[in-house]
Scaffold this motif. Structure first.
Motif, PDB file in Angstrom:
ATOM      1  N   ALA A  31       1.058  -0.853  -0.094  1.00  0.00           N
ATOM      2  CA  ALA A  31      -0.127  -0.106  -0.267  1.00  0.00           C
ATOM      3  C   ALA A  31       1.256   1.728  -0.397  1.00  0.00           C
ATOM      4  N   ARG A  32       1.766   0.520   0.443  1.00  0.00           N
ATOM      5  CA  ARG A  32       2.225   2.161   1.307  1.00  0.00           C
ATOM      6  C   ARG A  32       3.864   2.472  -0.356  1.00  0.00           C
ATOM      7  N   GLY A  35       1.645   3.876  -3.097  1.00  0.00           N
ATOM      8  CA  GLY A  35       0.837   5.104  -2.784  1.00  0.00           C
ATOM      9  C   GLY A  35      -0.762   5.557  -2.264  1.00  0.00           C
ATOM     10  N   VAL A  36      -1.064   3.586  -1.993  1.00  0.00           N
ATOM     11  CA  VAL A  36      -2.838   4.005  -1.762  1.00  0.00           C
ATOM     12  C   VAL A  36      -3.118   4.269   0.325  1.00  0.00           C
ATOM     13  N   ASP A  37      -3.389   5.015   0.552  1.00  0.00           N
ATOM     14  CA  ASP A  37      -4.013   4.794   1.734  1.00  0.00           C
ATOM     15  C   ASP A  37      -4.136   4.045   2.433  1.00  0.00           C
ATOM     16  N   ILE A  38      -3.489   3.264   4.339  1.00  0.00           N
ATOM     17  CA  ILE A  38      -3.372   2.001   4.245  1.00  0.00           C
ATOM     18  C   ILE A  38      -5.041   1.852   4.227  1.00  0.00           C
ATOM     19  N   ALA A  39      -5.941   2.668   4.855  1.00  0.00           N
ATOM     20  CA  ALA A  39      -7.358   2.926   5.196  1.00  0.00           C
ATOM     21  C   ALA A  39      -7.941   2.325   3.358  1.00  0.00           C
ATOM     22  N   VAL A  40      -7.891   2.750   2.684  1.00  0.00           N
ATOM     23  CA  VAL A  40      -8.261   2.808   1.402  1.00  0.00           C
ATOM     24  C   VAL A  40      -7.826   1.322   0.924  1.00  0.00           C
ATOM     25  N   ARG A  42      -7.148  -1.506   2.792  1.00  0.00           N
ATOM     26  CA  ARG A  42      -8.183  -2.006   3.100  1.00  0.00           C
ATOM     27  C   ARG A  42      -9.768  -1.978   3.056  1.00  0.00           C
TER      28      ARG A  42
END
Length: 225
Positions: A31-32, A35-40, A42
């Motif tokens: 995710a990092r 470039g994707v927020d971890i909440a997104v 998930r």
């Protein structure tokens, strides 16, 4: 939108899964890097790495179907079409990613997900090859092909021959074994004594129908033919 996110995650996962498996750590690092927020991430994959591994498997199925649609298999024997489909599916995956996936789905808590993914691959192959069965053959075809595909994957993962030549020979032998079973079934059907003995069981089996919807698995029982 969700599909785009999963595609980005899958692209980034190739740098982490071969080393960390389909794990929580690999999912967070993926995710990092994507470039994707971890909440997104998930939200797109509620179970994290498990859902991402299933998405990777589904992507391989799509790649296989696209290759089958583009290929001209008209001059092939049907058993060779099956072999081509299995080969296309294997070539759609990266060995270490697949190996890590098999490790994940060997765990008891994820075994059902792995079995379902394997069954879906067999289903995709049969549909692509034009299968229209609606009775017990719908199940036997997919169960048999699942066994062929699963055993070939295991062989493929340990094959260091040039261009996986040994794997394709192994696949041909497995399909030949299946064809021998089908030949035996045809001989039994043509045998009057055997047909008479099997009339009762076959009448019961004849009531089995293929599922009509994705949520109708594993199918239904019909009282009429």
């Amino acid at each position: 939108m969700q599909t785009d996110i999963i595609d980005r995650l899958l692209d980034a996962a190739t740098a982490h899964v071969p080393f960390d498996g389909w794990s929580h750590a690999a999912f967070a690092a993926t995710a990092r890097d994507a470039g994707v927020d971890i909440a997104v991430a998930r939200a797109a994959c509620p179970r994290g790495a498990v859902d991402l591994a299933l998405a990777y498997h589904a992507a391989g199925d799509r790649a296989m179907r696209e290759r089958l649609e583009a290929a001209d298999l008209s001059n092939m024997r049907f058993r060779d079409r099956i072999a081509a489909a299995v080969r296309y599916r294997l070539e759609a995956g990266e060995p270490e990613m697949v190996r890590r996936g098999m490790t994940l789905f060997a765990l008891p808590q994820h075994a059902a997900d792995g079995a379902r993914a394997l069954w879906q691959t067999a289903d995709h192959i049969w549909i692509a090859l034009g299968d229209t069965s609606d009775d017990v053959n719908w199940y036997t075809k997919r169960a048999t092909l699942s066994g062929v595909y699963g055993s070939t994957v295991l062989y493929w993962l340990g094959d260091d021959s040039l261009d996986h030549a040994a794997t394709w020979e192994f696949l041909d032998r497995r399909i030949d074994d299946v064809m021998q079973i089908e030949k035996l079934k045809a001989q039994v059907k043509d045998n009057k004594l055997a047909s008479a003995l099997m009339a009762g069981p076959m009448a019961i089996i004849g009531q089995i129908r293929a599922p009509k919807r994705d949520d109708d698995l594993p199918g239904h029982w019909s009282g009429t033919r």
